[in-house]
Every structure is written in C-alpha cells, then in structure tokens.
Design a protein around this motif. Structure first.
Motif, PDB file in Angstrom:
ATOM      1  N   ARG A  67       0.858  -1.188   0.000  1.00  0.00           N
ATOM      2  CA  ARG A  67       0.000   0.000   0.000  1.00  0.00           C
ATOM      3  C   ARG A  67       0.892   1.237   0.000  1.00  0.00           C
ATOM      4  O   ARG A  67       1.462   1.616   1.019  1.00  0.00           O
ATOM      5  CB  ARG A  67      -0.904   0.009   1.234  1.00  0.00           C
ATOM      6  N   THR A  70       0.803   4.058   2.748  1.00  0.00           N
ATOM      7  CA  THR A  70       1.407   3.735   4.042  1.00  0.00           C
ATOM      8  C   THR A  70       2.933   3.812   3.963  1.00  0.00           C
ATOM      9  O   THR A  70       3.585   4.217   4.913  1.00  0.00           O
ATOM     10  CB  THR A  70       0.988   2.337   4.550  1.00  0.00           C
ATOM     11  N   TYR A  71       3.473   3.419   2.821  1.00  0.00           N
ATOM     12  CA  TYR A  71       4.922   3.460   2.643  1.00  0.00           C
ATOM     13  C   TYR A  71       5.439   4.906   2.710  1.00  0.00           C
ATOM     14  O   TYR A  71       6.413   5.187   3.399  1.00  0.00           O
ATOM     15  CB  TYR A  71       5.298   2.816   1.308  1.00  0.00           C
ATOM     16  N   ASN A  73       4.130   7.257   4.191  1.00  0.00           N
ATOM     17  CA  ASN A  73       3.829   7.839   5.496  1.00  0.00           C
ATOM     18  C   ASN A  73       4.496   7.075   6.638  1.00  0.00           C
ATOM     19  O   ASN A  73       4.022   7.077   7.761  1.00  0.00           O
ATOM     20  CB  ASN A  73       2.312   7.908   5.718  1.00  0.00           C
ATOM     21  N   ASN A  75       5.516   3.620   6.874  1.00  0.00           N
ATOM     22  CA  ASN A  75       5.483   2.164   6.989  1.00  0.00           C
ATOM     23  C   ASN A  75       6.683   1.630   6.206  1.00  0.00           C
ATOM     24  O   ASN A  75       6.676   1.659   4.984  1.00  0.00           O
ATOM     25  CB  ASN A  75       4.163   1.620   6.430  1.00  0.00           C
ATOM     26  N   MET A  80       0.700  -4.191   4.080  1.00  0.00           N
ATOM     27  CA  MET A  80      -0.333  -4.164   5.109  1.00  0.00           C
ATOM     28  C   MET A  80      -1.032  -5.509   5.159  1.00  0.00           C
ATOM     29  O   MET A  80      -1.307  -6.108   4.120  1.00  0.00           O
ATOM     30  CB  MET A  80      -1.376  -3.082   4.802  1.00  0.00           C
ATOM     31  N   GLU A  82      -4.503  -7.145   5.981  1.00  0.00           N
ATOM     32  CA  GLU A  82      -5.854  -6.598   5.965  1.00  0.00           C
ATOM     33  C   GLU A  82      -6.892  -7.685   5.755  1.00  0.00           C
ATOM     34  O   GLU A  82      -6.588  -8.754   5.228  1.00  0.00           O
ATOM     35  CB  GLU A  82      -6.025  -5.625   4.787  1.00  0.00           C
ATOM     36  N   ARG A 175      -2.464  -2.787  11.308  1.00  0.00           N
ATOM     37  CA  ARG A 175      -2.722  -1.379  11.598  1.00  0.00           C
ATOM     38  C   ARG A 175      -3.820  -0.806  10.706  1.00  0.00           C
ATOM     39  O   ARG A 175      -3.994   0.399  10.626  1.00  0.00           O
ATOM     40  CB  ARG A 175      -1.430  -0.585  11.414  1.00  0.00           C
ATOM     41  N   ASP A 176      -4.532  -1.669  10.053  1.00  0.00           N
ATOM     42  CA  ASP A 176      -5.587  -1.280   9.135  1.00  0.00           C
ATOM     43  C   ASP A 176      -6.915  -1.198   9.895  1.00  0.00           C
ATOM     44  O   ASP A 176      -7.330  -2.174  10.528  1.00  0.00           O
ATOM     45  CB  ASP A 176      -5.671  -2.313   8.004  1.00  0.00           C
TER      46      ASP A 176
END
Length: 193
Positions: A67, A70-71, A73, A75, A80, A82, A175-176
């Motif tokens: 995703r 997320t990377y 931001n 991660n 992820m 999910e 974390r989803d």
C-alpha cells in the motif's frame, strides 16, 4: 442540516486514478453567521471488506499487499495485513464482496453477514465502507486467490489462527482500521475466541 450549507461549487483538481475535488461553500456557524470555506474531497467510490472465519479451526483469512500511501507515510515495507476488501463497481455491496472475496482469497462464499457501514476517513474521503463477516471452509476454495493481474494486484492470502491475528493488533503488525474493527467484532460477538 441542509439549511446550514449553501452556495456549494466544485472544481476537479485531479481525475488520474479517482477524483479529487475542491469544494467551496458557505456554512452557518453557531452564532448564525455565514462563513466561506474550502475543502478538498477525494472521491474513490464506496467499498466493502470482509473477515472470513472458520469457527471449527479457529482461523481467519487475511491478505497482505503493498500500500503506497502507508509506505510514504512511514510504513517501512509498505505492506499491510488486511481483511479482504475492494471498491464497489455496482450498487450491491453483498454481491460485490462475494466477487472480491473469490478474486482475492480464492474462496467462493454464499452467505455473508453485514456488520456495519462506516466512513473511514470522513475529513477527506467520500467513501462509505460496508463491513461483512462470513464463515469459510476448505470445500469453498475454488482457486488460489491473489487478485487480478489486470488490476495490478499481487495479494498474499494468509490463513491465521484467530488468536494470533487478534494479537497482531497489539504488536502493530495489523494497523488497518477496517481489519481491526472486524477482528474486534469477531472477538466481542463471540464468532471466535
């Protein structure tokens, strides 16, 4: 509430992947005065997610995929874990989640139970997410899943003990938000322990 918002206009800022709109409007404040505001809203359509569970084995089916948001931001890997999810192509969330489940996980399910519908990021995204649960067993496995190559999906299907999946919330491996909600529903609703 409709009488507290007026003079709405919108401008398309981007239509590359989905649509990013800039809205201008007036909103009535608590004191009765009108205030001009501008906001951006990302319209990607509505979606659905599902937690597949096997009560007899005490397991759940989750997916793992890259995703980009997320990377970028923080991660570090960008992957992820999910619940199976996808955007709705049509108006029927139940039919769409069945199709998405088969594409992503390889399980053909028939009975789904709607848990809740929720806005996941209402400050900037228009999407309503419909959350479902469904039981699965090995006889429902019709293919390996993994998503569609035409949609550039490269999805790993994971069958995990429910207790491990639930613990992964605390270890921050999961974390989803939609997945956390569905796992908590399974725990609180007594689907699995």
């Amino acid at each position: 509430m409709q009488d507290r918002i007026r003079n709405i206009s919108k401008e398309l800022l981007s239509g590359n992947w989905y649509k990013l709109w800039k809205y201008s409007y007036e909103i009535m404040q608590k004191n009765g005065e009108w205030e001009n505001q501008q906001r951006e809203a990302y319209d990607r359509g509505n979606g659905a997610a599902i937690l597949l569970y096997n009560r007899e084995k005490g397991t759940v089916i989750l997916t793992r995929q890259f995703r980009l948001p997320t990377y970028i931001n923080g991660n570090p890997e960008g992957y992820m874990i999910e619940a199976c999810a996808g955007l709705l192509d049509k108006d029927n969330p139940e039919e769409e989640i069945r199709r998405e489940t088969e594409e992503e996980t390889g399980f053909r399910i028939h009975h789904v139970e709607k848990v809740i519908e929720a806005y996941m990021s209402p400050g900037s995204v228009t999407e309503i997410l419909y959350l479902f649960v469904a039981e699965y067993n090995e006889s429902m496995k019709v293919n390996d899943g993994g998503g569609l190559a035409t949609e550039q999906e490269n999805i790993e299907v994971m069958e995990l003990p429910f207790s491990k999946a639930f613990d992964m919330i605390g270890t921050r491996e999961i974390r989803d938000a939609k997945t956390i909600l569905l796992l908590q529903h399974a725990k609180l609703g007594g689907l699995l322990n």
